[in-house]
Motif scaffolding. Structure first.
Motif, PDB file in Angstrom:
ATOM      1  N   TRP A  76      11.457   5.040 -21.868  1.00  0.00           N
ATOM      2  CA  TRP A  76      10.702   5.809 -21.732  1.00  0.00           C
ATOM      3  C   TRP A  76      12.194   7.163 -22.003  1.00  0.00           C
ATOM      4  CZ3 TRP A  76       6.051   8.010 -21.739  1.00  0.00           C
ATOM      5  CH2 TRP A  76       5.422   6.846 -21.498  1.00  0.00           C
ATOM      6  N   SER A  77      13.084   6.459 -21.478  1.00  0.00           N
ATOM      7  CA  SER A  77      14.565   7.409 -21.705  1.00  0.00           C
ATOM      8  C   SER A  77      15.025   7.311 -23.006  1.00  0.00           C
ATOM      9  CB  SER A  77      15.566   7.295 -20.572  1.00  0.00           C
ATOM     10  OG  SER A  77      15.599   6.815 -19.966  1.00  0.00           O
ATOM     11  N   THR A  78      15.001   7.088 -23.224  1.00  0.00           N
ATOM     12  CA  THR A  78      14.921   6.649 -25.441  1.00  0.00           C
ATOM     13  C   THR A  78      14.385   7.687 -25.948  1.00  0.00           C
ATOM     14  OG1 THR A  78      15.548   4.217 -26.013  1.00  0.00           O
ATOM     15  CG2 THR A  78      14.955   6.460 -27.782  1.00  0.00           C
ATOM     16  N   LEU A  79      12.574   8.088 -25.151  1.00  0.00           N
ATOM     17  CA  LEU A  79      11.707   8.680 -25.638  1.00  0.00           C
ATOM     18  C   LEU A  79      12.734  10.394 -25.087  1.00  0.00           C
ATOM     19  CD1 LEU A  79       8.582   7.018 -25.421  1.00  0.00           C
ATOM     20  CD2 LEU A  79       9.600   7.830 -27.403  1.00  0.00           C
ATOM     21  N   ALA A  80      12.896   9.695 -23.540  1.00  0.00           N
ATOM     22  CA  ALA A  80      13.491  11.978 -23.475  1.00  0.00           C
ATOM     23  C   ALA A  80      14.641  12.351 -24.307  1.00  0.00           C
ATOM     24  CB  ALA A  80      12.221  10.727 -21.855  1.00  0.00           C
ATOM     25  N   ALA A  81      15.569  11.113 -24.332  1.00  0.00           N
ATOM     26  CA  ALA A  81      16.739  11.582 -24.180  1.00  0.00           C
ATOM     27  C   ALA A  81      17.362  12.979 -25.550  1.00  0.00           C
ATOM     28  CB  ALA A  81      17.470  10.335 -25.537  1.00  0.00           C
TER      29      ALA A  81
ATOM     30  N   ALA B   6       0.987  -1.331  -0.002  1.00  0.00           N
ATOM     31  CA  ALA B   6       0.372   0.010   0.031  1.00  0.00           C
ATOM     32  C   ALA B   6       0.718   1.056   0.526  1.00  0.00           C
ATOM     33  CB  ALA B   6      -0.597   0.071   1.213  1.00  0.00           C
ATOM     34  N   ALA B   7       0.112   2.035  -0.324  1.00  0.00           N
ATOM     35  CA  ALA B   7       1.140   3.245  -0.365  1.00  0.00           C
ATOM     36  C   ALA B   7       0.266   4.810  -0.208  1.00  0.00           C
ATOM     37  CB  ALA B   7       1.608   3.640  -1.809  1.00  0.00           C
ATOM     38  N   ALA B   8       0.532   5.904   0.906  1.00  0.00           N
ATOM     39  CA  ALA B   8       0.385   7.034   1.357  1.00  0.00           C
ATOM     40  C   ALA B   8       0.066   8.280  -0.018  1.00  0.00           C
ATOM     41  CB  ALA B   8       0.499   7.219   2.628  1.00  0.00           C
ATOM     42  N   GLY B   9       0.072   7.965  -1.483  1.00  0.00           N
ATOM     43  CA  GLY B   9      -0.061   9.239  -1.818  1.00  0.00           C
ATOM     44  C   GLY B   9       1.200   9.959  -2.340  1.00  0.00           C
ATOM     45  N   ASP B  10       1.087  10.835  -3.147  1.00  0.00           N
ATOM     46  CA  ASP B  10       1.767  11.553  -3.939  1.00  0.00           C
ATOM     47  C   ASP B  10       3.204  10.765  -4.665  1.00  0.00           C
ATOM     48  OD1 ASP B  10       0.940  14.562  -3.025  1.00  0.00           O
ATOM     49  OD2 ASP B  10       2.600  14.454  -2.453  1.00  0.00           O
ATOM     50  N   MET B  11       2.242   9.661  -5.485  1.00  0.00           N
ATOM     51  CA  MET B  11       2.951   8.798  -6.069  1.00  0.00           C
ATOM     52  C   MET B  11       3.665   9.178  -7.240  1.00  0.00           C
ATOM     53  SD  MET B  11       2.862   6.028  -4.530  1.00  0.00           S
ATOM     54  CE  MET B  11       2.914   6.794  -2.897  1.00  0.00           C
ATOM     55  N   ILE B  12       3.285  10.392  -8.240  1.00  0.00           N
ATOM     56  CA  ILE B  12       3.244  11.551  -8.902  1.00  0.00           C
ATOM     57  C   ILE B  12       3.206  12.423  -8.639  1.00  0.00           C
ATOM     58  CG2 ILE B  12       2.015   9.308 -10.654  1.00  0.00           C
ATOM     59  CD1 ILE B  12      -0.581  11.163 -10.968  1.00  0.00           C
ATOM     60  N   GLY B  13       3.634  13.594  -9.535  1.00  0.00           N
ATOM     61  CA  GLY B  13       3.774  15.137  -9.372  1.00  0.00           C
ATOM     62  C   GLY B  13       4.768  15.379  -8.934  1.00  0.00           C
ATOM     63  N   GLY B  14       5.091  16.659  -9.587  1.00  0.00           N
ATOM     64  CA  GLY B  14       6.712  16.553  -8.303  1.00  0.00           C
ATOM     65  C   GLY B  14       7.974  16.034  -9.136  1.00  0.00           C
ATOM     66  N   SER B  15       7.719  15.361 -10.494  1.00  0.00           N
ATOM     67  CA  SER B  15       8.168  13.885 -10.983  1.00  0.00           C
ATOM     68  C   SER B  15       9.812  14.683 -12.050  1.00  0.00           C
ATOM     69  CB  SER B  15       7.271  13.327 -11.374  1.00  0.00           C
ATOM     70  OG  SER B  15       6.362  12.834 -10.545  1.00  0.00           O
ATOM     71  N   PRO B  16      10.295  13.506 -11.603  1.00  0.00           N
ATOM     72  CA  PRO B  16      12.093  14.196 -12.658  1.00  0.00           C
ATOM     73  C   PRO B  16      11.280  13.914 -14.373  1.00  0.00           C
ATOM     74  CG  PRO B  16      12.835  12.597 -10.417  1.00  0.00           C
ATOM     75  CD  PRO B  16      10.795  13.220 -10.857  1.00  0.00           C
ATOM     76  N   MET B  17      12.154  14.610 -14.517  1.00  0.00           N
ATOM     77  CA  MET B  17      11.761  14.805 -15.942  1.00  0.00           C
ATOM     78  C   MET B  17      11.631  13.045 -17.192  1.00  0.00           C
ATOM     79  SD  MET B  17      14.196  16.309 -19.213  1.00  0.00           S
ATOM     80  CE  MET B  17      13.218  16.891 -21.063  1.00  0.00           C
ATOM     81  N   LEU B  18      11.883  12.415 -16.444  1.00  0.00           N
ATOM     82  CA  LEU B  18      12.209  10.933 -17.341  1.00  0.00           C
ATOM     83  C   LEU B  18       9.987  11.069 -16.426  1.00  0.00           C
ATOM     84  CD1 LEU B  18      12.785   8.339 -18.548  1.00  0.00           C
ATOM     85  CD2 LEU B  18      13.129   7.489 -16.183  1.00  0.00           C
ATOM     86  N   SER B  19       9.757  10.939 -15.299  1.00  0.00           N
ATOM     87  CA  SER B  19       7.783  10.785 -15.368  1.00  0.00           C
ATOM     88  C   SER B  19       7.841  11.868 -15.814  1.00  0.00           C
ATOM     89  CB  SER B  19       7.918  10.304 -14.244  1.00  0.00           C
ATOM     90  OG  SER B  19       7.380   9.877 -14.529  1.00  0.00           O
TER      91      SER B  19
ATOM     92  N   ASN C  19      19.126  15.556 -22.728  1.00  0.00           N
ATOM     93  CA  ASN C  19      20.402  15.860 -22.171  1.00  0.00           C
ATOM     94  C   ASN C  19      20.975  16.988 -23.192  1.00  0.00           C
ATOM     95  OD1 ASN C  19      20.863  13.261 -21.237  1.00  0.00           O
ATOM     96  ND2 ASN C  19      20.572  12.104 -23.322  1.00  0.00           N
ATOM     97  N   ARG C  20      19.859  17.993 -23.290  1.00  0.00           N
ATOM     98  CA  ARG C  20      21.279  18.816 -24.224  1.00  0.00           C
ATOM     99  C   ARG C  20      21.372  20.296 -22.483  1.00  0.00           C
ATOM    100  NH1 ARG C  20      17.776  24.057 -24.261  1.00  0.00           N
ATOM    101  NH2 ARG C  20      15.222  22.281 -24.555  1.00  0.00           N
ATOM    102  N   PRO C  21      22.884  20.492 -23.144  1.00  0.00           N
ATOM    103  CA  PRO C  21      23.138  20.920 -21.878  1.00  0.00           C
ATOM    104  C   PRO C  21      22.868  22.433 -21.888  1.00  0.00           C
ATOM    105  CG  PRO C  21      25.176  20.624 -23.466  1.00  0.00           C
ATOM    106  CD  PRO C  21      23.622  19.552 -23.942  1.00  0.00           C
ATOM    107  N   VAL C  22      22.349  22.942 -20.510  1.00  0.00           N
ATOM    108  CA  VAL C  22      21.920  24.570 -20.328  1.00  0.00           C
ATOM    109  C   VAL C  22      22.354  25.128 -19.243  1.00  0.00           C
ATOM    110  CG1 VAL C  22      18.901  23.782 -20.612  1.00  0.00           C
ATOM    111  CG2 VAL C  22      20.366  23.354 -18.552  1.00  0.00           C
ATOM    112  N   GLY C  23      23.772  24.826 -19.073  1.00  0.00           N
ATOM    113  CA  GLY C  23      24.594  25.524 -17.793  1.00  0.00           C
ATOM    114  C   GLY C  23      25.887  25.141 -17.239  1.00  0.00           C
TER     115      GLY C  23
END
Length: 613
Positions: A389-394, A115-128, A398-402
């Motif tokens: 999913w990483s293949t879709l997001a790559a 069982a889980a107590a919420g916030d499984m999703i949202g505020g997620s890293p980019m991959l998700s 992976n684009r450098p921004v700073g």
């Protein structure tokens, strides 16, 4: 924790460059309020369970927030208490490791429920997050999660998107992310007992479910914190009402009891603050005083004794504590940190004759938190999911921004003012000045900072390089940067609201732009902790009668996180996306030859309480 949610406005454009989008599917309707549901009843391992009592294993976790890959930097560590009283940090988390740990834990247990107590999703890293958390729901299905309550983050993108997470279907605007493949939704029920439709008064999702196996029945009631509207944008909770946690749980516990379900677990997305940050701290140790404080203590004391155990979350803390129920019997209350860094293993002794959990005057259950260490074999199915999913997001991720000169801690920092908080506030001030050169300062809520910028490369980009994916992880909500006018007296009130009102017990400290300084005296109480006569802007005392132009995200501009004074700003101007402002600032102020230095986080002078107080 406190958040700054909003749908990502630019994601559709970004995704279009990676994969062809199918025609948008209609968002599935929310599940109706439900009654009894049979759980999947995992029958892992051996054991006949033919005696009067059987042991039911309850595995639980909370606040996963889409962290499929191991969280970076200090966000991916848990503190372990050592025999000499010191603590040691352990690298933890990552769904490949979480899956292995849970599967190993289930071995030998005929009766095991997760069982889980919420916030499984949202505020997620980019991959998700880039894919509206479809990857995380897929991973939770593979984890054999049986049930979860909703948390405040499940409402980040509104009720219709939450319904899609439950029921499946392609995204309403962006369509399907893989040609010929439609998102199937969660195999487990999301429970929202205290969230009702304003018009009908009915729960928008099932209020409870019943897990069954070989005659053993355990009811699960799921609630989020009543204050969810205070930490989610108004659009995210439009048309919804959030009710008192205790009253709601007691109502449905009575209903389950009438149905003959005597064993009940409450999944509560609200939590507390343990006396120690260590996951293995003995919350009930003799002489330790109150091992836990915060909202969950009052909730636990008020929830009917029909409920046998509580799995909690929201505060991102790890604890296993005993809090007496209204009849005086001990009852287990647990939380397993966040980001998939830990899980709780609780043994509930089920009496077949009474159909209830055996709870004595001495104990209610055996329970312990366990670290999701990274020294175990990765789960192959999770590795494959991440790779897909990483293949879709790559191309985007992976684009450098700073470039940075060292670790810039935000979410994982152990200070009220953080280096990353200062950096984001400076970035928003710089952007705001392009809209209005008269902008004076910027404010950023700490809960909207979801990670750290880590110097050491986790991929092929090289040490010190900040990628778009890393920047996205830090600011994933897609908020706009807004401008408002505030009187100096209003600014003083807003700063005082950090430590008073709804924020008095658990202060939420605003991150501030360069030029704004003041003293926070934690030896005082309430609003007095902000010393108004120390507030200065560019070295000059803040004038209560002057008008200041303030930059802040739309969540704060709406009065979120208890900053009601910020919601009263005049002459509003809605700007562009905060992530774009952050990216532009990194590009303009850093290079490989001259990386951005780590901010000193010295704008707020903090007077601490003496040790032991």
């Amino acid at each position: 924790m406190s958040v700054t949610p909003q749908r990502h406005r630019t994601r559709g454009r970004l995704i279009a460059g990676v994969t062809a989008l199918a025609a948008a599917a209609s968002v599935a309707a929310a599940l109706p309020a439900g009654a009894e549901d049979a759980g999947r009843g995992h029958g892992h391992g051996n054991g006949n369970g033919h005696g009067r009592t059987v042991d039911v294993q309850l595995l639980s976790f909370n606040d996963f927030h889409g962290n499929l890959e191991p969280p970076a930097g200090s966000s991916g560590r848990v503190a372990e208490l050592q025999p000499d009283g010191t603590t040691k940090d352990i690298d933890a988390g990552g769904v490949e490791y979480l899956a292995t740990h849970l599967r190993e834990a289930r071995k030998g247990h005929k009766y095991s429920v997760t069982a889980a107590a919420g916030d499984m999703i949202g505020g997620s890293p980019m991959l998700s997050g880039l894919f509206h958390d479809e990857p995380t729901v897929e991973a939770l299905n593979k984890l054999d999660l049986d049930v979860s309550s909703v948390g405040n983050h499940e409402f980040d993108e509104g009720r219709a998107e939450l319904a899609r997470m439950q029921n499946g279907g392609c995204h309403a605007e962006e369509g399907c992310y893989e040609e010929g493949k439609e998102f199937g939704g969660a195999d487990f029920p999301y429970l929202a007992a205290n969230v009702t439709d304003e018009k009908t008064g009915k729960p928008i999702l099932k209020p409870y479910t019943v897990w069954k196996k070989d005659g053993v029945k355990i009811g699960f009631i799921g609630v989020t914190l009543e204050g969810t509207p205070d930490v989610v944008t108004a659009e995210g909770v439009k048309g919804l009402k959030f009710h008192d946690e205790i009253e709601t749980i007691n109502k449905y516990a009575k209903e389950l009891d009438r149905q003959g379900v005597k064993s009940i677990v409450a999944l509560i997305h609200e939590g507390g603050e343990p006396a120690s940050p260590a996951y293995n701290y003995n919350c009930d140790s003799p002489g330790a005083g109150d091992g836990i404080s915060g909202p969950i203590t009052d909730i636990a004391k008020g929830v009917t004794s029909k409920v046998d155990a509580m799995v909690t979350g929201h505060t991102h803390e790890a604890y296993v504590c005993t809090i007496p129920d209204p009849s005086g019997k001990p009852r287990m209350v647990t939380s397993a940190s966040s980001f998939g860094k830990a899980y709780t293993d609780t043994t509930l002794t089920y009496d077949r004759r009474t159909k209830d959990i055996v709870r004595t005057s001495v104990k209610s259950a055996e329970s312990a938190n366990h670290v999701v260490t990274r020294d175990v074999t990765k789960a192959a199915d999770m590795s494959e999911l991440i790779k897909r999913w990483s293949t879709l997001a790559a191309p985007i991720a992976n684009r450098p921004v700073g470039f940075i000169a060292g670790n810039i801690d935000g979410r994982g920092a152990k200070t009220l003012e953080t280096p990353l908080g200062d950096l984001i506030a400076d970035a928003q001030l710089a952007y705001a000045k392009t809209l209005d050169p008269e902008t004076d300062l910027a404010l950023m809520n700490s809960g909207g900072i979801r990670g750290d910028l880590v110097y050491k490369a986790s991929g092929a980009e090289g040490d010190g390089v900040v990628t778009y994916g890393e920047a996205f992880t830090v600011q994933p909500f897609g908020n706009t940067v807004n401008l408002i006018d505030l009187k100096g007296s209003q600014l003083i009130t807003a700063l005082q609201q950090q430590v008073s009102g709804t924020n008095e017990a658990s202060p939420r400290i605003l991150q501030i732009s360069q030029g704004l300084t003041y003293t926070l005296d934690l030896t005082k109480t309430g609003a007095a902790r902000v010393l108004a006569d120390t507030i200065k802007l560019n070295g000059q005392p803040l004038d209560p009668n002057a008008t200041y132009r303030v930059a802040l995200n739309q969540f704060l501009a709406g009065g979120g996180d208890g900053y009601t004074e910020l919601g009263k700003g005049a002459n509003p101007l809605v700007g562009g996306e905060d992530l774009v402002a952050f990216e532009d600032y990194l590009k303009a102020n850093s290079s490989a030859a001259a990386p951005l230095p780590v901010p000193k986080a010295d704008r707020i002078t903090i007077v601490q309480k003496p040790a032991g107080q």
